[in-house]
Write an enzyme that holds these catalytic residues in place. Structure first.
Site: not given
Ligand code: SAH
Length: 342
Positions: A96, A158-159, A212-213, A287, A330
């Site tokens: 990751c 980051g995005e 999405l969330h 988390n 995460c």
């Protein structure tokens, strides 16, 4: 800092040397990465002496989950922090990586977002995280997991789609010079709709994960500020376009937060979106992070949410959380170091 040099331009560092030297160096950087220049055995010692291999110092290496998870905190010369997490499973080894130091997206439940944006990472800084993990695996392995990076996810800090140019160059190098398959690389985005469309048109076909969330604009805008700029319908339409152009089914990421997005109503709406996108849903229990009181739902509530999705015909996986004890899970990257440093 060899990784900051375009791999095709490596010959320029030794103008006096024959052309094969650059090929040898390229091999050590991208094909059989090594942790130190001493290991570049076919390159004369004198030439190796002045080479600076990594564009960062590895400030900390933490191990968790009985040696199956390793987190690195890397520090660039300008002080920018870069974090990467390696996770070993039976048949795959997933890395990751970060695409930015910090993040400007400010998702309420994410530690990186809570601490704000430092800067974009350069393509070489992104690729060097992968090379470092590959070199580590070649030297130490990771239990009984494959000793190479089989899967790469842009799910660290980051995005990635807000740093499009550098992420694109990084993927060019990873799939080109480094020889990774595009399908083993997952770009995870919070929904930068125009960039999802651009990604669909790239020559390589990476996997796409959409965080999405929430399944309606009202709730989503409270969790993901970017939703005000690119509302749900735009994100879904861009994701459909990605699917049509690439033939690849995107996945949906859903961080489950107690009392917020764990209702049966959200599950029903999410299942409808997943059907439309023919997507697999990855649910991960939150988390907890330092700056909010948000908590993950109980195991029973989590199960109820997943059962509801499954009975609506959706494909769902509950993702395990790794590295919680080393703040490597995460959304936790950058938390500890930012809270101990004034
Ligand atoms: N910006 C990208 C990639 C980084 S975040 C994106 O948003 O997809 C990677 C994943 O971690 C996202 O799905 C994100 O929602 C999730 N995540 C962030 N904070 C989390 C937390 N505190 N608990 C669990 N998952 C979290």
């Amino acid at each position: 800092m060899l990784y900051l040099t375009d791999p095709e331009e490596l010959a320029s560092i030794w103008p006096e040397e024959p052309g094969y030297r650059a090929d040898q160096l390229r091999g050590w950087l991208y094909e059989t990465p090594v942790l130190t220049t001493d290991e570049m055995t076919n390159i004369p010692g004198l030439l190796r002496e002045d080479l600076e291999l990594w564009p960062f110092e590895v400030e900390a290496e933490q191990v968790a989950d009985s040696g199956r998870t390793v987190k690195w905190l890397m520090r660039a010369p300008d002080g920018a922090s870069i974090e990467a997490v390696l996770m070993g499973y039976a048949k795959r080894t997933t890395l990751c990586i970060s695409s930015q130091a910090g993040c400007a997206m400010a998702c309420t439940f994410c530690a990186t977002g809570q601490f704000g944006f430092e800067r974009h990472l350069e393509a070489g800084e992104i690729v060097a995280q992968v090379a470092y993990a590959a070199a580590f695996l070649r030297r130490h392995g990771l239990g009984s997991s494959p000793p190479r990076v089989t899967n790469l996810v842009f799910m660290g800090m980051g995005e990635p789609l807000a740093n499009y140019r550098h992420v694109k160059t990084a993927i060019d190098r990873l799939t080109g010079t480094m020889g990774m398959s595009a399908r083993s690389i997952t770009v995870s985005t919070v929904g930068v709709a125009p960039a999802i469309r651009r990604l669909a048109e790239e020559p390589w076909r990476v996997s796409l994960a959409v965080s999405l969330h929430a399944a309606d604009d009202e709730l989503r805008s409270t969790l993901v500020p970017l939703n005000k700029r690119y509302p749900l319908e735009e994100v879904i339409a861009a994701t459909e376009y990605f699917m049509d152009e690439t033939g690849r089914r995107p996945s949906i990421e859903w961080t489950l937060i107690a009392g917020t997005n764990d209702t049966m109503d959200q599950a029903d709406r999410l299942a409808r979106i997943a059907r439309r996108l023919r997507s697999h849903i990855n649910v991960i229990a939150l988390n907890p992070t330092p700056l909010t009181a948000d908590q993950p739902p109980t195991a029973t509530a989590t199960r109820a949410f997943i059962d509801r999705l499954t009975s609506a015909g959706a494909n769902v996986t509950l993702r395990d959380t790794r590295g919680q004890d080393i703040d490597a899970a995460c959304g936790q990257l950058r938390a500890r170091q930012m809270t101990v440093e004034p």
